[in-house]
Design a protein around this motif. Structure first.
Motif, short mmCIF file in Angstrom:
data_model
loop_
_atom_site.label_atom_id
_atom_site.label_comp_id
_atom_site.label_asym_id
_atom_site.label_seq_id
_atom_site.Cartn_x
_atom_site.Cartn_y
_atom_site.Cartn_z
N LEU A 261 45.15 30.55 51.09
CA LEU A 261 43.93 31.00 51.74
C LEU A 261 43.44 29.96 52.75
O LEU A 261 43.91 28.82 52.77
N SER A 262 42.50 30.36 53.58
CA SER A 262 42.04 29.49 54.66
C SER A 262 41.36 28.23 54.15
O SER A 262 41.28 27.24 54.87
N ASP A 263 40.89 28.24 52.91
CA ASP A 263 40.26 27.04 52.35
C ASP A 263 41.26 26.15 51.62
O ASP A 263 40.88 25.14 51.01
N GLY A 264 42.55 26.51 51.67
CA GLY A 264 43.60 25.70 51.04
C GLY A 264 43.85 26.01 49.59
O GLY A 264 44.73 25.39 48.98
N THR A 265 43.12 26.95 49.01
CA THR A 265 43.41 27.36 47.63
C THR A 265 44.53 28.39 47.64
O THR A 265 44.93 28.89 48.71
N VAL A 266 45.05 28.71 46.46
CA VAL A 266 46.20 29.60 46.35
C VAL A 266 45.93 30.70 45.35
O VAL A 266 45.33 30.45 44.28
N ARG A 267 46.34 31.91 45.69
CA ARG A 267 46.27 33.05 44.78
C ARG A 267 47.67 33.60 44.59
O ARG A 267 48.46 33.67 45.54
N CYS A 268 47.99 33.99 43.34
CA CYS A 268 49.30 34.57 43.04
C CYS A 268 49.14 35.83 42.20
O CYS A 268 48.14 36.00 41.50
N TRP A 269 50.16 36.70 42.25
CA TRP A 269 50.12 37.92 41.46
C TRP A 269 51.55 38.42 41.21
O TRP A 269 52.49 38.02 41.88
N GLY A 270 51.68 39.27 40.18
CA GLY A 270 52.98 39.83 39.82
C GLY A 270 53.49 39.30 38.49
O GLY A 270 52.70 39.04 37.56
#
Length: 300
Positions: free
Chosen positions: A147-156
């Motif tokens: 994301l633009s703030d440098g955090t990360v999201r994952c799914w699956g």
């Protein structure tokens, strides 16, 4: 014979010709590829106009054209415009679009499309809750977004902790990766078969997920459900994953590799798995004997 148009001027009325005298229908469309990504049996290209073309195996809708028909030539992904980055997983594909939303299509039994369901999709669907993505990585059955703030999201699929949320529970919508915050943000993501790695703004690496071959680089073979630091890598210029092996290019020009080494991808002249970063060895030309009578060089 009855004329369709009363005269030539009427036939050309409303058409704008280009400098080569071609009407709109005859002008080449700008289909220059700006990025290419490949899954198991399919390939997709992001085109200069922001659309996406895909081809290959399509049983799960991973080409995004609204069908399940295999394609031997590129077809347009239905309804997708403004793509800024694409990533292909095993049998699914995702795109970041202008503004930061994410769209995915294809195989979805583990939730790798991130739309809150486990239903396969043959056209793009929105990933739930993501509006500020800047890049994606996709693997066999999971997907992650930076994301633009440098955090990360994952799914699956998360059977080996590759989503990094501290569990092994599959997720049909994005979850935050533990410990990666805007204070030390991710600047790059890469995903292997069942593990994920991030390069942080201080040029260190964090990895999580399956570690049976040492792909996380923490010196162990213990699977990790949250990110762990890769010791000895403090100046990574980039990082990449392939299957169960991880690679880092250092700012010094050197390379380090670790993980599965069954086919010698680590490059250390062995077939031994490496659970910690290992220098890539380069063969020297010592075996080559220079020609004692080289051909004369001619001046230009």
């Amino acid at each position: 014979m009855r004329k369709i148009f009363p005269d030539a001027a009427s036939a050309l009325e409303g058409l704008t010709f280009d400098g080569l005298g071609r009407p709109p229908a005859e002008r080449p469309i700008d289909l220059a590829a700006t990025q290419v990504t490949a899954g198991i049996y399919h390939t997709c290209a992001r085109v200069a106009d922001g659309t996406v073309r895909c081809w290959g195996y399509n049983a799960y809708g991973q080409l995004g054209d609204g069908t399940g028909s295999n394609r031997s030539t590129p077809v347009a992904v239905t309804g997708l415009t403004g793509a800024t980055q694409i990533a292909a997983g095993g049998y699914h594909t995702c795109a970041v679009v202008a503004g930061g939303a994410v769209r995915c299509w294809g195989y979805n039994v583990y939730g790798q499309l991130g739309d809150g369901t486990g239903t396969d999709r043959s056209t793009p669907v929105a990933v739930a809750g993501i509006t500020n993505a800047v890049s994606l990585t996709a693997s066999f059955n999971h997907t992650c977004a930076r994301l633009s703030d440098g955090t990360v999201r994952c799914w699956g699929y998360n059977g080996n902790g590759q989503l990094g949320d501290g569990t092994t529970t599959n997720r049909v919508s994005p979850v935050a990766v533990s410990g990666i915050t805007s204070l030390l943000p991710a600047v790059q993501l890469t995903a292997g078969d069942n593990h994920t790695c991030a390069r942080l703004s201080d040029n260190t690496l964090r990895c999580w997920g399956y570690n049976g071959n040492g792909a996380l680089g923490d010196g162990t073979t213990a699977t990790r459900t949250t990110p762990v630091a890769v010791p000895g890598v403090s100046n990574a210029a980039s990082g990449e994953t392939f299957s169960r092996t991880t690679f880092a290019a250092l700012s010094t020009g050197e390379n380090r590799c670790w993980g599965d080494n069954g086919n010698a991808p680590v490059g250390d002249r062995t077939y031994l798995d490496r659970p910690a970063p290992t220098p890539v060895l380069y063969l020297t030309p010592a075996h080559h004997t220079p020609n004692p009578h080289p051909a004369p060089r001619h001046p230009l």
